[in-house]
Design a protein around this motif. Sequence first.
Motif, PDB file in Angstrom:
ATOM      1  N   GLN A 122      35.072  49.699  39.317  1.00 49.99           N
ATOM      2  CA  GLN A 122      34.685  49.629  40.722  1.00 49.99           C
ATOM      3  C   GLN A 122      33.995  50.915  41.177  1.00 49.99           C
TER       4      GLN A 122
ATOM      5  N   GLN B 130      37.989  41.107  36.457  1.00 51.50           N
ATOM      6  CA  GLN B 130      39.356  41.557  36.252  1.00 51.50           C
ATOM      7  C   GLN B 130      39.718  41.656  34.776  1.00 51.50           C
TER       8      GLN B 130
ATOM      9  N   ASP C 126      34.101  37.380  34.958  1.00 48.50           N
ATOM     10  CA  ASP C 126      35.446  37.779  35.373  1.00 48.50           C
ATOM     11  C   ASP C 126      35.532  39.304  35.375  1.00 48.50           C
TER      12      ASP C 126
ATOM     13  N   ARG D 116      45.101  43.110  41.794  1.00 47.63           N
ATOM     14  CA  ARG D 116      43.854  43.032  42.541  1.00 47.63           C
ATOM     15  C   ARG D 116      43.698  44.338  43.275  1.00 47.63           C
ATOM     16  N   THR D 117      42.598  44.994  43.049  1.00 45.72           N
ATOM     17  CA  THR D 117      42.429  46.292  43.652  1.00 45.72           C
ATOM     18  C   THR D 117      41.636  46.204  44.926  1.00 45.72           C
TER      19      THR D 117
ATOM     20  N   HIS E 108      37.702  34.605  37.093  1.00 50.03           N
ATOM     21  CA  HIS E 108      39.096  34.831  36.705  1.00 50.03           C
ATOM     22  C   HIS E 108      39.982  33.615  37.012  1.00 50.03           C
TER      23      HIS E 108
ATOM     24  N   MET F 155      47.200  39.664  37.337  1.00 49.93           N
ATOM     25  CA  MET F 155      46.395  40.854  37.162  1.00 49.93           C
ATOM     26  C   MET F 155      46.295  41.544  38.496  1.00 49.93           C
TER      27      MET F 155
ATOM     28  N   GLN G 190      42.399  34.117  30.410  1.00 44.68           N
ATOM     29  CA  GLN G 190      42.018  35.356  31.107  1.00 44.68           C
ATOM     30  C   GLN G 190      43.208  36.329  31.116  1.00 44.68           C
TER      31      GLN G 190
ATOM     32  N   SER H 143      46.370  34.952  33.235  1.00 46.97           N
ATOM     33  CA  SER H 143      46.344  36.351  33.648  1.00 46.97           C
ATOM     34  C   SER H 143      47.606  37.059  33.158  1.00 46.97           C
TER      35      SER H 143
ATOM     36  N   GLN I 118      39.968  48.650  35.803  1.00 47.30           N
ATOM     37  CA  GLN I 118      39.400  47.955  36.966  1.00 47.30           C
ATOM     38  C   GLN I 118      38.920  48.955  38.013  1.00 47.30           C
TER      39      GLN I 118
END
Length: 352
Positions: A203, A293, A291, A3-4, A324, A1, A186, A162, A199
């Motif tokens: 945020q 994400q 989680d 990740r930002t 996650h 997934m 997940q 993921s 996501q």
Amino acid sequence: MPRTVRRITVGTVMLGTIAAGTLPATAVQAMPTTPATDREITFTVDGTTTYGTLHIPAHRRGQKMPAVLLLPGSGPTDRNGDQPPALTPHTLAKLAGALAHDGVVSLRFDKYGTGRTGLGAYAGRPETLDHPAFVRQAATAYRLLAGQPEVNRRAVRLIGHSEGALTALRVAVAAEPRTAGVGLLQPLAKRFLDVLAQQLHDQLAAAVAAGQMSRQEQLTLGRAVDRAVADFRAHRPPDTSAMPPALADLFRALDGPSRRYVETIDAIDPVAVAYQLPRRTPVLLTCGTIDPQVPCHMTTPLAVALERAHTRGPGRIVLSGVAHGLTDPANPDVLAPATLDALGRFMRYGAR
């Protein structure tokens, strides 16, 4: 997934003459006679040698055991579920250990771009690497696992974490031999760029709630995110002119050598793939209540599709207090009890 923001070790069971003599004959026969071992394996697909670890639990000589192919999440995540040196949660290694405790063989491997495998034949042309290549790699690993002498080929399952859950789904649709079950831990439950956009929107909303940006800034950046996603899907360079540097860098990175991979994985709707699973396939889908994400609400359309596709249980299990990485943040070095319980239920369901 995306990740930002930024064994059990089972020793050889030694039965001396006194110990053996004090046990019933049936108990002695039930004792494992072959100790647990990790076997380094290799296989070749599309001109690249893939390296992996086959874990064989302690077992009776000649015993045929259930088995699981473990598939990692996004990015340069290796056979252990790590992105060294910065991220080393050992997610897949922990899953392999938990499975071994219940007498399950597991195979995990370094996918393209990770570990000993590296880019292989794609080293000089990384821009040509697409998601179907990862599916072919995983399908080859599945067939290799099913053919191991210690494995019951009618009891081979796939478990993906993921983004690896989408790969597991795609392999399961046409797996040979037919899979005994698919575990989606997940999972990437919507199209890749939809998940990324969600996501980012989450945020931005959190930043507004924390007083870190205004509502108007949130709306402006949210529109910029949606516009960049639309650009990607229209095969245009993403417009990052209205984005702050960190967000612009994210989309520029997606527009780099990995663009073909992003486009090909984004073209796949996990919900549509779920409808292609063979009827009555046992499926586990997990989501963690902490989680960010893959929040549980994101998995609902996938859970509904799996039910309508006439798959069998245990279905979706909500993991309370689980993040996650399948752990409780208060004890991140081990898989959360809720994760282990869900895994056990899945492995017992429809066992043959």
